[in-house]
Design a protein around this motif. Structure first.
Motif, PDB file in Angstrom:
ATOM      1  N   HIS A 199       0.811  -1.202   0.000  1.00 42.15           N
ATOM      2  CA  HIS A 199       0.000   0.000   0.000  1.00 42.15           C
ATOM      3  C   HIS A 199       0.851   1.261   0.000  1.00 42.15           C
ATOM      4  O   HIS A 199       0.660   2.173  -0.771  1.00 42.15           O
ATOM      5  CB  HIS A 199      -0.896  -0.075   1.231  1.00 42.15           C
ATOM      6  CG  HIS A 199      -1.630   1.178   1.502  1.00 42.15           C
ATOM      7  ND1 HIS A 199      -2.554   1.670   0.631  1.00 42.15           N
ATOM      8  CD2 HIS A 199      -1.569   2.037   2.535  1.00 42.15           C
ATOM      9  CE1 HIS A 199      -3.058   2.781   1.135  1.00 42.15           C
ATOM     10  NE2 HIS A 199      -2.472   3.026   2.278  1.00 42.15           N
ATOM     11  N   VAL A 243      -5.995   2.757   5.921  1.00 41.02           N
ATOM     12  CA  VAL A 243      -6.122   1.307   6.038  1.00 41.02           C
ATOM     13  C   VAL A 243      -7.411   0.923   6.737  1.00 41.02           C
ATOM     14  O   VAL A 243      -7.775  -0.239   6.769  1.00 41.02           O
ATOM     15  CB  VAL A 243      -4.932   0.658   6.784  1.00 41.02           C
ATOM     16  CG1 VAL A 243      -3.635   0.953   6.062  1.00 41.02           C
ATOM     17  CG2 VAL A 243      -4.884   1.144   8.221  1.00 41.02           C
ATOM     18  N   ASN A 263      -6.719  -1.272   1.780  1.00 42.26           N
ATOM     19  CA  ASN A 263      -5.564  -2.103   2.101  1.00 42.26           C
ATOM     20  C   ASN A 263      -6.063  -3.332   2.857  1.00 42.26           C
ATOM     21  O   ASN A 263      -6.687  -3.195   3.915  1.00 42.26           O
ATOM     22  CB  ASN A 263      -4.585  -1.297   2.976  1.00 42.26           C
ATOM     23  CG  ASN A 263      -3.300  -2.048   3.239  1.00 42.26           C
ATOM     24  OD1 ASN A 263      -3.278  -3.284   3.262  1.00 42.26           O
ATOM     25  ND2 ASN A 263      -2.218  -1.315   3.446  1.00 42.26           N
TER      26      ASN A 263
END
Ligand SMILES: [Fe+2]
Length: 383
Positions: free
Chosen positions: A7, A40, A153
């Motif tokens: 990511h 995330v 992510n």
């Protein structure tokens, strides 16, 4: 080492380009890194907070900020592309070409040889499909950020075991290719001239056994490399699984495209969807070459589709047959099918779950995926 595009690396590459063109670090008191750290939290939704922070970081005018529906649809596709990349990576490690474009793994000679029974270029096609999916998820995540939305992510869910066969990396995976139940009804769906799944029609599978039981599509260990008919059955399973995955993308982009509002997001959906279709068409052609056989270890039988007299099974009828579309009063037409849009993101999650692709995954993984899907399905249709 994982070959998945991490990511942060995606963001850094994107950020480097942006910074070069913008002439320096983003201003506004929010560092990219700290914004990404919040990114995330998948499934958090297009809440005002992250969007506002992104706008502060990137200076995007509000007119360039995605609607929450468009962002949710893109985030769902980012997740789907991450999952596709994970499964294709496993195929590439054992049966593709391991190189700088798609690193990781060192190949399984017997598995690769069995795949080559379907086409001598199978390793190249597997490599290229893998590279395409990696580019898809990296692009969508970078695009989300460029429009002030959160990327996706799934790294914390990479906990499933790798194949123990020689050639596979020993890393955590998102998907399980060793216990698949493969629905091959797309084969007859695209050969039917009278039925369409959007009308509620059902279709017979090309390989009925694959829908009844669970089968490996990669060798689970070197014990799976023989007898010859067993590893060939595993390669055949992969050959049909490739088509099953890519027909999904072929439908899913046009399905979701009907509910985006921004012209550029529509361009993303159309441009990606066409590539999934190119993948599907290739795999449909190759699956037709899977040798007819019965796996002596479990009885899994692949019929002889090449010499089938049934028009809905015949291997070379790979061009979509014209069929009913929208209304019965209209002429039959050659189309992607299905393209219904309602509830389709959750439908994809259910389809992949029923396939066994997530066997062994955690409750947190399913919760996150379902949240992404329900947010995408909440996006309003056009018109
Ligand atoms: Fe893709």
């Amino acid at each position: 080492m994982s070959i998945s595009i991490p990511h942060e690396n995606v963001a850094e590459t994107d950020g480097a380009t942006r910074n070069a063109s913008a002439g320096g670090e983003p201003t506004g008191g929010v560092s990219r890194r700290s914004f990404l750290a919040t990114g995330v939290a998948i499934g958090a939704g297009a809440t005002l907070g992250p969007l506002e922070r992104a706008k502060a970081a990137f200076g995007a005018p509000s007119s360039e900020t995605l609607t929450s529906g468009d962002a949710a649809i893109l985030r769902f596709r980012a997740a789907a592309e991450i999952l596709e990349s994970d499964l294709w990576q496993q195929y590439n490690e054992l049966g593709g070409i391991q190189d700088s474009e798609v690193p990781g793994g060192s190949g399984s000679r017997r598995y690769t040889k069995a795949l080559e029974e379907l086409d001598e270029d199978m390793p190249q096609y597997i490599h290229d499909n893998t590279q395409d999916e990696l580019s898809h998820f990296a692009f969508i995540n970078a695009y989300l950020e460029s429009r002030g939305a959160e990327p996706v992510n799934l790294d914390k869910f990479r906990e499933l075991p790798s194949s123990k066969a020689t050639g596979a990396q020993q890393i955590g995976r998102l998907t399980n290719l060793m216990e698949l139940t493969v629905d091959t009804s797309w084969w007859t769906r695209y050969r039917s001239s009278t039925k369409n799944p959007d009308f509620g029609d059902k279709f017979a599978p090309a390989v009925p056994d694959l829908a009844n039981g669970s089968f490996p599509a990669i060798p689970r260990s070197d014990d799976d490399l023989k007898p010859k008919k067993h590893i060939q059955a595993i390669a055949n399973t992969a050959g049909f699984h490739f088509g099953t995955i890519e027909q999904g993308g072929t439908s899913n982009y046009p399905q979701l495209a009907q509910r985006v509002t921004d012209l550029e997001v529509l361009r993303v959906m159309l441009s990606f969807g066409g590539v999934e279709t190119m993948h599907f068409q290739t795999w449909q052609d190759k699956a037709g070459n899977a040798p007819a056989l019965t796996d002596p270890t479990n009885g899994l039988t692949f019929p002889n589709l090449k010499e089938s007299s049934d028009e809905e099974l015949k291997a070379n009828l790979i061009m979509p047959e014209p069929t009913v579309f929208l209304r019965n009063s209209l002429p039959i037409v050659s189309i992607v099918r299905p393209t219904n849009t309602e509830g389709i993101a959750m439908g994809v999650v259910e389809f992949l779950t029923a396939m066994g692709l997530f066997k062994g995954q955690s409750k947190g993984f399913f919760d996150a995926l379902k949240q992404l899907a329900s947010e995408a399905d909440a996006a309003k249709p056009r018109g």
